[in-house]
Design an enzyme around this catalytic site. Structure first.
Site, short mmCIF file in Angstrom:
data_model
loop_
_atom_site.label_atom_id
_atom_site.label_comp_id
_atom_site.label_asym_id
_atom_site.label_seq_id
_atom_site.Cartn_x
_atom_site.Cartn_y
_atom_site.Cartn_z
N SER A 93 0.82 -1.24 0.00
CA SER A 93 0.00 0.00 0.00
C SER A 93 0.84 1.27 0.00
O SER A 93 0.62 2.18 0.79
CB SER A 93 -0.91 0.04 1.23
OG SER A 93 -2.01 -0.75 1.01
N SER A 121 0.85 -6.59 -8.37
CA SER A 121 1.92 -7.58 -8.50
C SER A 121 1.46 -8.94 -7.97
O SER A 121 1.61 -9.97 -8.64
CB SER A 121 3.18 -7.12 -7.76
OG SER A 121 4.26 -7.99 -8.03
N ASP A 142 -1.33 -0.35 -13.63
CA ASP A 142 -0.53 -1.24 -12.78
C ASP A 142 -0.45 -2.64 -13.39
O ASP A 142 0.64 -3.21 -13.54
CB ASP A 142 -1.16 -1.33 -11.37
CG ASP A 142 -1.01 -0.03 -10.60
OD1 ASP A 142 -1.13 -0.06 -9.36
OD2 ASP A 142 -0.75 1.01 -11.23
#
Ligand code: ADP
Ligand code: PMV
Ligand code: MG
Length: 315
Positions: free
Chosen positions: A109, A117, A158
């Site tokens: 975080s 990931s 991401d």
């Protein structure tokens, strides 16, 4: 079987990218590890080794998980949602269970995509384990659906950066890999990632708070102009100033903090430029290093209570 997956750092465009504007993101060598081991019976055991949490789940119940059910499993939810979406996407009906051991070098975080990931690592582990090979497009797509389901709003930044690696330019939730001159320029840049402070909020909350800001679109348009300039430069001083400009625009989205601003100031003074990276609300700052002042920069940073990562791009 063990799957290692990189993390990412957003150079420009966080939050704006959720609304179809551009972002530039780099896969970096802070890795997460997902180990999958066969277990007889119909059980799934999730071991979150870094968070010191472990829990058994009934495999059949995972197929029907939804936000109202997995939200109570807080730190397990990205993993659970990744398992659910992969089992359904690959139409896997297993007659044996598994154990997932998850560990990561990525601070949790803090804006480096730790959630993405372990999500991508879990998707790869499950599909390989049940011999349903997925290509990168499938993996990134399943990963995006997981982040969107959990965050409510998400971009492909991401999950695509972590899946395809290298440097990605994202726009309108599509990406292209950056090659050529700009790639060569970035490869010649040295970045420090400074973990400034623990985030009090998760990405999902920060994304939802930005959604309520009335003039966010004007701010996103200004960020897009900054990115336009950045993609054309091969001068570190100009690039650093554009990073600082992106940070000042992110401050208008109320996602910076006094600590982040202090670290960014040090980066602007003793580096070529700096900005927060990721969802904000704490987490990390990325600094473009000016090698002539690097010693002074490190000396100043070490006076602060921060963790410094010198990361390399993963191609
Ligand atoms: N090492 C880990 N082990 C287990 N779960 C993790 C790990 N790292 C991240 N996560 C999951 O991702 C969540 C953090 O995601 P997020 O708030 O998006 O932060 P980030 O900016 O790192 O992506 C954690 O609450 C947890 O559910
Ligand atoms: C804020 C955002 O632009 C990036 C989130 O990055 P992170 O979860 O803080 O690593 C959200 C998104 O693009 O999905
Ligand atoms: Mg995340």
């Amino acid at each position: 079987m063990i799957i290692k997956t990189p993390s990412k750092v957003i150079l420009f465009g966080e939050h704006a990218v959720v609304y179809g504007y551009r972002a530039v993101s780099i896969a970096i060598n802070l890795m997460s590890t997902v180990e999958i081991v066969k277990k007889e019976g119909n059980m799934v055991r999730l071991n979150l080794l870094d968070l010191n949490k472990a829990q058994n789940f009934d495999l059949d119940s995972i197929y029907n998980l939804n936000p109202s059910t997995y939200n109570k499993f807080d730190d397990f939810k990205y993993c659970l949602c990744a398992i659910k979406n992969t089992l359904n996407y690959c139409k896997i009906n297993p007659n044996f269970g598994f154990e997932l051991n998850i560990s990561s070098k990525i601070p949790v975080s803090c804006g480096l995509g730790s959630s993405a990931s372990i999500t991508i690592g879990t998707i790869k582990a499950i599909s390989k384990f049940y011999e349903k090979e997925l290509d990168n497009e499938n993996i990134a797509n399943i990963g995006y659906l997981v982040e969107k389901e959990i965050q409510g709003k998400a971009s492909i930044t991401d999950t695509s950066t972590i899946t395809y690696k290298g440097i990605l330019e994202i726009k309108n939730n599509k990406f292209k890999k950056i090659k050529g001159e700009f790639e060569d320029f970035l490869k010649n840049c040295k970045f420090l990632i400074v973990y400034a402070e623990k985030r009090k909020k998760k990405t999902a909350e920060l994304v939802n708070e930005v959604a309520k800001i009335e003039n966010k679109d004007e701010i996103f348009k200004e960020i897009d102009k900054v990115i336009n300039e950045a993609l054309k430069t091969n001068n570190k001083e100009d690039f650093g100033k554009l990073m600082a400009k992106n940070h000042n625009l992110l401050k208008k989205l109320n996602i910076s903090t006094p600590k982040l601003d202090r670290i960014v100031d040090i980066g602007n003074r003793l580096g070529f430029g700096a900005k927060l990276t990721g969802a904000g609300g704490g987490g990390c700052v990325i600094i473009l290093v000016n090698e002539e002042k690097e010693k002074e920069l490190l000396k100043e940073l070490n006076k602060e209570d921060v963790k410094i990562f010198e990361c390399k791009m993963v191609e």
